[in-house]
Write a protein that holds these residues in place. Structure first.
Motif, PDB file in Angstrom:
ATOM      1  N   ARG A  44      -5.662  -3.033   1.475  1.00  0.00           N
ATOM      2  CA  ARG A  44      -4.701  -3.377   0.426  1.00  0.00           C
ATOM      3  C   ARG A  44      -3.969  -4.658   0.790  1.00  0.00           C
ATOM      4  N   ALA A  45      -3.590  -4.790   2.063  1.00  0.00           N
ATOM      5  CA  ALA A  45      -2.905  -6.004   2.518  1.00  0.00           C
ATOM      6  C   ALA A  45      -3.810  -7.227   2.415  1.00  0.00           C
ATOM      7  N   ASP A  56      -6.522  -2.157  -4.859  1.00  0.00           N
ATOM      8  CA  ASP A  56      -5.229  -1.828  -5.456  1.00  0.00           C
ATOM      9  C   ASP A  56      -5.050  -0.321  -5.381  1.00  0.00           C
ATOM     10  N   ARG A  72       7.594 -12.859  -5.664  1.00  0.00           N
ATOM     11  CA  ARG A  72       6.672 -11.745  -5.925  1.00  0.00           C
ATOM     12  C   ARG A  72       7.264 -10.792  -6.963  1.00  0.00           C
ATOM     13  N   ASP A  90      -0.376  -6.991  -4.626  1.00  0.00           N
ATOM     14  CA  ASP A  90      -0.405  -7.212  -3.180  1.00  0.00           C
ATOM     15  C   ASP A  90      -1.352  -8.351  -2.824  1.00  0.00           C
ATOM     16  N   ALA A  91      -0.988  -9.068  -1.756  1.00  0.00           N
ATOM     17  CA  ALA A  91      -1.850 -10.097  -1.160  1.00  0.00           C
ATOM     18  C   ALA A  91      -2.295 -11.149  -2.169  1.00  0.00           C
TER      19      ALA A  91
END
Length: 259
Positions: A58-59, A64, A203, A210-211
């Protein structure tokens, strides 16, 4: 069942195996990954190991996690908004921005006084800490829901030379171009674009997954004697936008012939 025989922490080994399955197409874009129990059985590891592997992927931006639904392979969508760097001019000598999404303001513009940082001072050819007018806008494209953060920075010297600009630093950029031209400036523009990871407030405001990096565009409006007059900064999710430019060839000066 897939045996894990690699160096490194066990969760990293599982993450590497899932990553290979994603990249090979076994787990297709937008598809639901196997459940935690299925991954535990497939790789013969514990639930915490699977969860750590999913967190690592996920990082990386490969998956997702949707609460209550599971983990999905992230798809690679085409950019949904095309931003154009083309500036036009009407017969009435007004400037317009072509090929840009019809943005709406998500909230009222925020105007303030600030100072040049090392980065903005370099672009505006000022000394650090010189006074600036600032205006921040949060914009949305109603057709796609894409969000963008737009900032205008105006040196005091520019505002002082343009009637009414100091009293209205929230003026739309295209209108500012027209105001600058009326003072006698022949305008041209320089843009730079870089990708970087977002700050926490970016963000949140842009609602980024994410990322996901942001595209950070800096546009300097220059006038007579190539003097930088204003700086605009646009920040938008790199997964939601592409930049398009109209490129023309400079005219070469005519060669002089000997008489």
């Amino acid at each position: 069942m897939t045996e894990i025989h690699r160096p490194g922490a066990l969760y990293q080994q599982v993450a590497a195996a899932i990553r290979e399955a994603i990249l090979s197409g076994e787990f297709a874009p937008a598809s639901l990954l196997p459940s935690e129990a299925q991954l535990m059985a497939r790789y013969q590891v514990s639930r915490p190991t699977v969860r750590n592997a999913i967190a690592a992927l996920r990082a990386e931006g490969l998956i997702d996690v949707r609460h209550g639904k599971g983990s999905f392979v992230r798809s690679e969508p085409q950019p949904v908004v095309s931003l154009s760097g083309h500036v036009g001019r009407t017969p009435e000598a007004r400037f317009v921005l072509h090929g840009v999404a019809t943005w709406e303001q998500a909230e009222e513009p925020s105007t303030y006084r600030t100072h040049a940082t090392e980065a903005t001072a370099h672009l505006l050819e000022l000394e650090a800490e010189e006074a600036l007018f600032g205006c921040d806008r949060l914009l949305t494209d109603p057709a796609t829901g894409t969000r963008a953060m737009h900032r205008t920075l105006i040196p005091f010297a520019t505002a002082d030379a343009v009637p009414d600009l100091a009293e209205a630093p929230e003026t739309e950029p295209a209108t500012v171009y027209t105001m600058l031209a009326k003072t006698g400036h022949e305008l041209w523009w320089s843009e730079t674009v870089r990708a970087r990871m977002p700050l926490p407030d970016e963000r949140t405001a842009l609602r980024l997954p994410d990322a996901t990096p942001v595209l950070h565009l800096s546009r300097v409006t220059c006038g007579t004697d190539d003097t930088p007059l204003i700086l605009e900064e646009l920040r938008i999710g790199a997964d939601r936008a592409e930049l398009a430019y109209r490129i023309t060839a400079d005219k070469q000066p005519a060669r002089r012939t000997r008489s």
